[in-house]
Design an enzyme around this catalytic site. Structure first.
Site, PDB file in Angstrom:
ATOM      1  N   GLU A  35      24.180  -2.579 -11.142  1.00  0.00           N
ATOM      2  CA  GLU A  35      24.746  -1.389 -11.514  1.00  0.00           C
ATOM      3  C   GLU A  35      25.973  -1.473 -12.683  1.00  0.00           C
ATOM      4  O   GLU A  35      26.962  -1.817 -13.336  1.00  0.00           O
ATOM      5  CB  GLU A  35      25.303  -0.066 -10.400  1.00  0.00           C
ATOM      6  CG  GLU A  35      25.915   1.001 -11.694  1.00  0.00           C
ATOM      7  CD  GLU A  35      24.612   2.243 -12.343  1.00  0.00           C
ATOM      8  OE1 GLU A  35      23.681   2.239 -11.541  1.00  0.00           O
ATOM      9  OE2 GLU A  35      24.986   2.316 -13.149  1.00  0.00           O
ATOM     10  N   THR A  44      20.924  10.033 -13.401  1.00  0.00           N
ATOM     11  CA  THR A  44      20.412  10.631 -12.428  1.00  0.00           C
ATOM     12  C   THR A  44      20.973  11.641 -11.848  1.00  0.00           C
ATOM     13  O   THR A  44      20.802  12.177 -11.266  1.00  0.00           O
ATOM     14  CB  THR A  44      18.739  11.156 -12.662  1.00  0.00           C
ATOM     15  OG1 THR A  44      18.569  10.232 -14.030  1.00  0.00           O
ATOM     16  CG2 THR A  44      18.039  11.822 -12.581  1.00  0.00           C
ATOM     17  N   HIS A  53      12.955  18.808  -0.710  1.00  0.00           N
ATOM     18  CA  HIS A  53      11.604  19.737  -0.948  1.00  0.00           C
ATOM     19  C   HIS A  53      11.533  19.774   0.049  1.00  0.00           C
ATOM     20  O   HIS A  53      10.970  18.755   1.034  1.00  0.00           O
ATOM     21  CB  HIS A  53      11.539  19.329  -1.962  1.00  0.00           C
ATOM     22  CG  HIS A  53      11.963  19.438  -3.196  1.00  0.00           C
ATOM     23  ND1 HIS A  53      12.140  21.108  -3.754  1.00  0.00           N
ATOM     24  CD2 HIS A  53      12.193  19.299  -4.854  1.00  0.00           C
ATOM     25  CE1 HIS A  53      12.473  21.133  -4.814  1.00  0.00           C
ATOM     26  NE2 HIS A  53      12.655  19.862  -5.097  1.00  0.00           N
ATOM     27  N   ILE A 343      10.593   7.851 -11.510  1.00  0.00           N
ATOM     28  CA  ILE A 343      10.989   8.187  -9.949  1.00  0.00           C
ATOM     29  C   ILE A 343      11.592   9.589 -10.446  1.00  0.00           C
ATOM     30  O   ILE A 343      12.581  10.507 -10.231  1.00  0.00           O
ATOM     31  CB  ILE A 343      12.339   7.251  -9.575  1.00  0.00           C
ATOM     32  CG1 ILE A 343      11.492   6.699  -9.559  1.00  0.00           C
ATOM     33  CG2 ILE A 343      12.630   8.415  -8.467  1.00  0.00           C
ATOM     34  CD1 ILE A 343       9.809   6.682  -8.324  1.00  0.00           C
ATOM     35  N   SER A 349      14.039  13.533  -2.825  1.00  0.00           N
ATOM     36  CA  SER A 349      13.450  13.642  -1.408  1.00  0.00           C
ATOM     37  C   SER A 349      12.717  12.893  -0.933  1.00  0.00           C
ATOM     38  O   SER A 349      12.769  12.298  -0.280  1.00  0.00           O
ATOM     39  CB  SER A 349      12.349  15.438  -1.977  1.00  0.00           C
ATOM     40  OG  SER A 349      13.049  16.289  -2.185  1.00  0.00           O
ATOM     41  N   CYS A 416      44.977  17.903  -4.187  1.00  0.00           N
ATOM     42  CA  CYS A 416      44.001  19.164  -5.024  1.00  0.00           C
ATOM     43  C   CYS A 416      44.241  20.759  -4.194  1.00  0.00           C
ATOM     44  O   CYS A 416      44.222  20.513  -3.331  1.00  0.00           O
ATOM     45  CB  CYS A 416      42.152  18.772  -4.956  1.00  0.00           C
ATOM     46  SG  CYS A 416      41.538  19.625  -5.300  1.00  0.00           S
ATOM     47  N   CYS A 458      45.554  19.141 -10.435  1.00  0.00           N
ATOM     48  CA  CYS A 458      45.769  17.615 -10.098  1.00  0.00           C
ATOM     49  C   CYS A 458      45.119  16.519 -10.342  1.00  0.00           C
ATOM     50  O   CYS A 458      45.556  15.140 -10.152  1.00  0.00           O
ATOM     51  CB  CYS A 458      45.326  17.860  -8.714  1.00  0.00           C
ATOM     52  SG  CYS A 458      43.129  17.809  -8.833  1.00  0.00           S
TER      53      CYS A 458
HETATM   54  C1  LIG Z   1      16.927  18.705 -13.527  1.00  0.00           C
HETATM   55  C2  LIG Z   1      16.979  17.464 -12.124  1.00  0.00           C
HETATM   56  C3  LIG Z   1      16.474  17.949 -11.558  1.00  0.00           C
HETATM   57  C4  LIG Z   1      16.274  17.537 -10.417  1.00  0.00           C
HETATM   58  N1  LIG Z   1      16.398  18.102  -9.399  1.00  0.00           N
HETATM   59  C5  LIG Z   1      15.837  17.446  -7.984  1.00  0.00           C
HETATM   60  C6  LIG Z   1      15.578  17.816  -6.392  1.00  0.00           C
HETATM   61  O1  LIG Z   1      16.469  19.160  -6.655  1.00  0.00           O
HETATM   62  N2  LIG Z   1      15.151  17.162  -6.114  1.00  0.00           N
HETATM   63  C7  LIG Z   1      14.463  16.210  -5.939  1.00  0.00           C
HETATM   64  O2  LIG Z   1      14.219  15.846  -4.398  1.00  0.00           O
HETATM   65  N3  LIG Z   1      14.532  15.313  -7.085  1.00  0.00           N
HETATM   66  C8  LIG Z   1      15.743  16.177  -7.877  1.00  0.00           C
HETATM   67  N4  LIG Z   1      15.264  15.171  -9.056  1.00  0.00           N
HETATM   68  C9  LIG Z   1      14.804  13.791  -9.517  1.00  0.00           C
HETATM   69  C10 LIG Z   1      16.284  12.881  -8.440  1.00  0.00           C
HETATM   70  O3  LIG Z   1      17.658  13.845  -8.879  1.00  0.00           O
HETATM   71  C11 LIG Z   1      15.392  11.782  -9.212  1.00  0.00           C
HETATM   72  O4  LIG Z   1      14.188  11.131  -8.595  1.00  0.00           O
HETATM   73  C12 LIG Z   1      16.434  10.832  -8.305  1.00  0.00           C
HETATM   74  O5  LIG Z   1      17.953  10.775  -8.760  1.00  0.00           O
HETATM   75  C13 LIG Z   1      16.064   9.104  -9.269  1.00  0.00           C
HETATM   76  O6  LIG Z   1      17.005   8.067  -8.599  1.00  0.00           O
HETATM   77  P1  LIG Z   1      17.255   7.128  -9.469  1.00  0.00           P
HETATM   78  O7  LIG Z   1      18.014   5.865  -7.763  1.00  0.00           O
HETATM   79  O8  LIG Z   1      15.879   7.003  -9.940  1.00  0.00           O
HETATM   80  O9  LIG Z   1      17.528   7.381 -10.209  1.00  0.00           O
HETATM   81  P2  LIG Z   1      18.941   7.560 -11.291  1.00  0.00           P
HETATM   82  O10 LIG Z   1      19.992   7.429 -10.440  1.00  0.00           O
HETATM   83  O11 LIG Z   1      18.993   6.839 -13.254  1.00  0.00           O
HETATM   84  O12 LIG Z   1      19.662   5.657 -11.135  1.00  0.00           O
HETATM   85  C14 LIG Z   1      19.660   4.391 -11.566  1.00  0.00           C
HETATM   86  C15 LIG Z   1      20.567   3.430 -11.954  1.00  0.00           C
HETATM   87  O13 LIG Z   1      20.651   2.412 -12.785  1.00  0.00           O
HETATM   88  C16 LIG Z   1      21.210   2.229 -13.817  1.00  0.00           C
HETATM   89  N5  LIG Z   1      20.784   0.993 -14.825  1.00  0.00           N
HETATM   90  C17 LIG Z   1      20.456   1.560 -15.642  1.00  0.00           C
HETATM   91  N6  LIG Z   1      20.267   0.600 -16.523  1.00  0.00           N
HETATM   92  C18 LIG Z   1      19.941  -0.190 -15.476  1.00  0.00           C
HETATM   93  C19 LIG Z   1      20.859  -2.071 -16.477  1.00  0.00           C
HETATM   94  N7  LIG Z   1      20.610  -2.497 -17.482  1.00  0.00           N
HETATM   95  N8  LIG Z   1      21.156  -3.288 -15.036  1.00  0.00           N
HETATM   96  C20 LIG Z   1      21.906  -2.285 -14.145  1.00  0.00           C
HETATM   97  N9  LIG Z   1      21.789  -1.434 -13.560  1.00  0.00           N
HETATM   98  C21 LIG Z   1      21.318  -0.139 -14.683  1.00  0.00           C
HETATM   99  C22 LIG Z   1      21.413   3.167 -14.829  1.00  0.00           C
HETATM  100  O14 LIG Z   1      23.051   3.135 -14.592  1.00  0.00           O
HETATM  101  C23 LIG Z   1      21.793   4.307 -12.775  1.00  0.00           C
HETATM  102  O15 LIG Z   1      22.986   4.692 -11.776  1.00  0.00           O
HETATM  103  C24 LIG Z   1      15.935  16.350 -10.614  1.00  0.00           C
HETATM  104  C25 LIG Z   1      15.620  15.500 -11.558  1.00  0.00           C
HETATM  105  C26 LIG Z   1      16.596  16.188 -12.428  1.00  0.00           C
HETATM  106  C27 LIG Z   1      16.810  15.416 -13.640  1.00  0.00           C
END
Ligand SMILES: Cc1cc2nc3c(=O)[nH]c(=O)nc-3n(C[C@H](O)[C@H](O)[C@H](O)COP(=O)(O)OP(=O)(O)OC[C@H]3O[C@@H](n4cnc5c(N)ncnc54)[C@H](O)[C@@H]3O)c2cc1C
Ligand SMILES: Cc1cc2nc3c(=O)[nH]c(=O)nc-3n(C[C@H](O)[C@H](O)[C@H](O)COP(=O)(O)OP(=O)(O)OC[C@H]3O[C@@H](n4cnc5c(N)ncnc54)[C@H](O)[C@@H]3O)c2cc1C
Lengths: 509, 423
Positions: A35, A44, A53, A343, A349, A416, A458
């Site tokens: 990470e 995200t 959902h 994703i 979900s 806190c 805090c």
């Molecule tokens: C506004 C919004 C509302 C949403 N609401 C919902 C909801 O209600 N229900 C639902 O199911 N989904 C929802 N989603 C979708 C959901 O949040 C995402 O699908 C999910 O968080 C994606 O997870 P991820 O692990 O793929 O991405 P991320 O959480 O973005 O994880 C990717 C990680 O990779 C790291 N990274 C990137 N590049 C590198 C690199 N080169 N080297 C090392 N690390 C790196 C980043 O720092 C990050 O921590 C929503 C999204 C948004 C934006």
């Protein structure tokens, strides 16, 4: 640099990367997760609606639809094992006219034709019983009792902790720069902290998955789509009892209102494409847009109840052939590279289903790797995390907290004041191997600093506790990693004077 | 774990201290003062500047000195003090749950309670400033605590939003520590702090005060790098042409205080939407008999001197509540409402009995600044009393003393109005 040769290298510590890490940690594999930020759940996965959902408008023709439907029932067990607060409060899509009602009925039938989901149309009377403060002109709703709410960052953190307990090495502040491959086979990665060897790379880098994929010759583009939010004081948490959606539009589920598992109220998100992947600015326009959306559903929303605003970015792949669906697949060339990209919602979900799917893909390619592997379940795997005591969980039986206190008096000192978090709780979190010594990490894990005063009282005290416990200078304590230091320099040693002035009171005590 | 107490005071700031002393003086023998911090004195302990006590002691003291006078007086009295102890629940039966590292969870059943929890500062979120969320955005009070109590400088290039007193005081404090204070920006057309603070903290240090300007955006990924500023029109709409960017590493907020009434809400005490504090009568009694409120938890005061006086009213009333077995019959109850050009009035109600003092002091704030004006107390259209004022400011609490004999015996509401020139 590590001499260890891993079987699997996971890029990205979001909810997806950590779910995969945890799932794969059931097997006899050596796994590392990378990470780039100071903490997991920094992308995200820390800024979204937190909704599991029900899958009512998910299409079975899409991967995201199938994975959402498959994953929803899995959350009770996960939440139970990982001690993550999860609540099936149900969702309501609210209609205001006869035309809306017909659309909702259609939506229900379309959904039921695809999957066996509990869906009901409810009329005005029942709707008002469920949601007394909903706008008067709301007359009908599509009710999905199985929709739930979860803390997305607590889930991510817990998955990472559990994976670590089961043998996964987690490297924070480690950015993957390049994926190495030789003669069609994955051989390892290059990071800012050196090279790591491994024969499978799982690309779960969220918004930056396209950058990682480009280093093995892939060519797709992740387009960030922003969503902005307002968070309301706990005082208003009981205004809303379910996840409330407006009638959906083509592109999104619309601006929703939901209680959070912590008892706050969350309003948002809007949805628009932005240029930069680090554009987490909340805009005046955006805040107005969600405010208007919220007021339509709940006219009594209190403007002065907002305690925080934030934005998240959906990682979307709009282009053909993905058309906004998830891109989950193993490449033929190089063998060992697996994309988990695009994703967007409902990625949270779907995370447990994604992790299972990845396990299957890993199994499928295991024999074809440069160094073939074999998935064997290990007996030492423990799916559970210990539950740490939280004063907030003892609201209705405070007397039982006394026992917690008697084991460690730090559980008697509230740090806190808004969220009632004790020093004992802070230190227990900080002592975990994975926890970074930052204010944001503390806030996500314990809520300290996340309440009404947003750390005004805090913040200084938490910085002091971190400094004391870990023998660093308060000047080194950051908000969220290098560059976000909170204090600039020592003024003078005022502490000494203060101790003299107040010694008498302390003696008395 | 369970004890009974005559009087419990929540909060050991100037309000709690004065209330405790006054209750003791009036004969209450069993008093417990609870303070969550490790010292008494409340917010005063971080106000190391001068300017306290001019009214109350007729001399100019620092915050800690002002507090020390009360703490000294308290020390040889039979008043129990529990420091580092936080009241976490109160219910409408006056049962308190408290937690401390010394004793753990305790339940205290009180006959009477005085609420003196003070207030907290409004944050960035309460005023919704768009932009990123980096380190370096903090309330002026938090910065004050970092410098004066912890001994650390929280920033070097400072922009201050809001001209509340704490912001003004911190502009000077930071300038004295060598920081570059680029200006204080105030969205209103007047400063919301005390006039003397503007003179002593800004003018004397050459720090500019910009009226009708506000911060429209925060820049910086990890630490604040700059803020956008724009002028606003009379309706608070930003004037885009006036937008400019100012580089800085810290944004301090001094945009108002909010009475800390989460406990009051738990106990189901009715609150005034405008003050954010409980609704009280002239003895500062809330709508739960035997529960009183005073100091910043009731209304945000400008001067600690007024806090001490208000607390004495509450302390004395609590003593009467506890010691006066046969309660005096209430002869008349009436509301006191804010009228034209008045934001709020405290107390909110009058409960007149045989013992009520002949002169009732009403505290209030005006909506807009005015000169050569008068305060008028009315019953319907009838003017009961009027008081001339050469100048009034929203930033300074006003008060008038109303003889209760002027109140009509059948009246159930009187109104406080500000009458400006020509009317
Ligand atoms: C506004 C919004 C509302 C949403 N609401 C919902 C909801 O209600 N229900 C639902 O199911 N989904 C929802 N989603 C979708 C959901 O949040 C995402 O699908 C999910 O968080 C994606 O997870 P991820 O692990 O793929 O991405 P991320 O959480 O973005 O994880 C990717 C990680 O990779 C790291 N990274 C990137 N590049 C590198 C690199 N080169 N080297 C090392 N690390 C790196 C980043 O720092 C990050 O921590 C929503 C999204 C948004 C934006
Ligand atoms: C920065 C600043 C500068 C000021 N400058 C001046 C000045 O120059 N001149 C002047 O006259 N006045 C000044 N004032 C105003 C004056 O300090 C306040 O009016 C006064 O301190 C208010 O007193 P209080 O007791 O109501 O609240 P506080 O001083 O805030 O005390 C409340 C106390 O209650 C405690 N408490 C709250 N909740 C709980 C709980 N649940 N359990 C236990 N304890 C609790 C708190 O820890 C705190 O100690 C200034 C105020 C500030 C903030």
């Amino acid at each position: 640099m590590s001499d260890k040769i891993y079987d699997i290298l996971i890029v990205g510590g979001g909810v997806v990367g950590t779910a995969i890490a945890r799932e794969l940690s059931k097997y006899n594999l050596s796994i590392a997760l990378f990470e780039k930020e100071t903490d997991v759940a920094s992308g995200t996965s820390k800024a979204n609606s937190g909704i599991i959902h029900a899958g009512y408008n998910a299409s079975k023709n899409t991967l995201k639809g199938r994975l959402n439907i498959k994953s929803n029932p899995m959350f009770d067990q996960i939440a139970d094992d990982l001690k993550v607060p999860f609540n099936r409060i149900g969702s309501l899509v609210v209609g205001h006219s006869q035309e809306d009602k017909e659309k909702l009925i259609l939506e229900k039938e379309r959904s039921l034709a695809q999957a066996d989901i509990d869906l009901r149309i409810i009329e005005k009377k029942e709707l008002r019983e469920k949601e007394p403060d909903l706008a008067e002109d709301a007359i009908v709703a599509l009710y999905a009792p199985n929709a739930g709410i979860i803390s997305p960052y607590k889930l991510t953190i817990a998955q990472a902790e559990n994976a670590a307990n089961n043998g996964v090495d987690i490297y924070l502040e480690t950015e993957v720069k390049k994926v190495f491959h030789e003669n069609n086979y994955i051989t390892g990665i290059k990071t800012n902290k050196g090279k790591f060897s491994g024969s499978i790379v799982i690309n779960a880098a969220g918004l930056y998955a396209d950058k990682i994929a480009a280093t093995v010759g892939e060519n797709y583009e992740i387009v960030p789509r922003k969503g902005e939010y307002n968070l309301f004081d706990k005082k208003y948490g009981s205004l809303v009892n379910h996840v409330i959606f407006p009638m959906p539009s083509e592109k999104s589920k619309g601006i929703l209102i939901t209680p959070t598992v912590d008892g706050n109220l969350l309003l948002g998100p809007n949805s628009y494409v932005v240029e930069n992947k680090d554009d987490l600015e909340v805009t005046e326009q955006g805040l107005n847009e969600i405010w208007d959306g919220g007021k339509k559903l709940y006219p009594s929303l209190p403007g002065n109840g907002i305690i925080s605003s934030f934005a998240g970015l959906r990682a979307t792949i709009p282009a053909e052939p993905y058309n906004d669906d998830f891109k989950i697949e193993a490449l033929d060339n190089p063998v060992g590279f697996i994309d988990v990209a695009g994703i967007q919602s409902p990625g949270l979900s779907s995370a447990p289903g994604i992790a299972e799917l990845i396990t299957k893909i890993v199994d499928d390619i295991s024999k074809d790797l440069k160094v073939p592997i074999k998935l064997q379940e290990k007996s030492s795997y423990n799916p559970e995390l210990d539950k740490l005591p939280r004063l907030d969980d003892y609201k209705d039986h405070r007397e039982d907290w006394h026992q917690v206190y008697q084991e460690d008096n730090d559980y008697g000192e509230i740090v806190c004041r808004c969220e009632h978090v004790t020093k004992g709780e802070l230190i227990a979190e900080l002592k975990k191997s994975l926890a970074p010594l930052t204010l944001d990490a503390i806030k996500r894990r314990t809520r300290a600093g996340g309440g009404r005063c947003q750390g005004g009282f805090c913040g200084p005290r938490i910085a002091e506790i971190i400094a004391e416990e870990f023998e660093i200078s308060p000047l080194e304590v950051t908000k969220n990693g290098p560059g976000s230091e909170i204090l600039m320099e020592r003024v003078k040693d005022i502490k000494a004077d203060r101790d003299i002035t107040y010694r008498r009171q302390k003696d008395e005590n | 774990m369970k004890t009974k107490r005559e009087l419990v005071i929540v909060g050991g700031g100037p309000a709690g201290l004065a209330a405790a002393l006054e209750a003791h003086k009036n004969g209450v023998e069993d008093i417990l003062l609870i303070e969550r911090d490790e010292y008494l004195g409340g917010i005063l302990q971080q106000c190391i500047h001068n300017g306290f006590g001019l009214d109350y002691f007729n001399e100019e003291l620092t915050g800690p000195e002002y507090a020390e006078r009360f703490i000294d007086e308290l020390s040889d009295k039979k008043i129990d003090v529990q420091l580092k102890t936080m009241v976490i629940d109160i219910n409408d039966q006056k049962m308190l749950t408290v937690l401390s590292s010394k004793k753990g969870i305790e339940f205290i059943e009180a006959k009477s309670v005085i609420l003196a929890m003070g207030c907290r500062e409004r944050t960035r979120e309460a005023i919704r400033i768009p932009g990123t969320r980096p380190a370096g955005v903090m309330t002026a009070g938090a910065a004050q605590r970092y410098i004066n109590i912890e001994g650390y400088l929280p920033g070097r290039e400072i922009v201050i939003l809001g001209s509340g007193d704490i912001g003004l005081i911190m502009a000077r404090r930071l300038a004295l520590e060598g920081a570059d204070v680029k200006g204080v920006f105030e969205i209103m057309s007047y400063s919301s702090g005390l006039v003397r603070n503007k003179v002593q903290c800004l003018d004397d240090f050459g720090i500019p005060l910009y009226l009708q300007q506000t911060v429209t955006k925060i820049h910086g990924q990890k630490r604040v790098e700059a803020v956008d500023i724009a002028e606003v029109d009379d309706n608070f709409n930003q004037i885009p042409e006036t937008k400019k960017t100012i580089e800085c590493d810290t944004l301090l907020l001094s945009v108002g205080l909010i009475p800390e009434n989460e406990l009051s809400q738990q106990a189901n005490i009715s609150l005034d939407d405008i003050t954010g504090g409980p609704i009280v009568d002239q003895s500062r009694e809330t709508d739960i008999p035997g529960v009183f409120a005073c100091g910043n938890v009731l209304q945000v005061h400008d001067l600690v001197d007024n806090v001490s006086e208000e607390a004495e009213i509450a302390g004395k009333a609590a003593a009467e509540f506890l010691l006066n077995e046969t309660k005096d019959e209430i002869k008349q109850s009436l509301e006191i409402a804010p009228g034209k050009n008045i934001t709020y009035v405290v107390p909110h109600t009058l409960n007149i009995n045989a013992n009520t003092s002949p002169l009732i002091e009403l505290f209030f704030r005006v909506k807009d600044p005015a000169e050569d004006c008068k305060i008028s107390i009315k019953d319907n259209q009838e003017e009961l009393a009027s008081y001339t004022r050469p100048i009034v400011e929203p930033g300074e609490i006003e008060s008038v003393k109303l003889p209760i004999k002027l109140i009509n015996i059948s009246s159930d509401e009187i109104i406080v109005e500000l009458i400006t020139g020509g009317e």
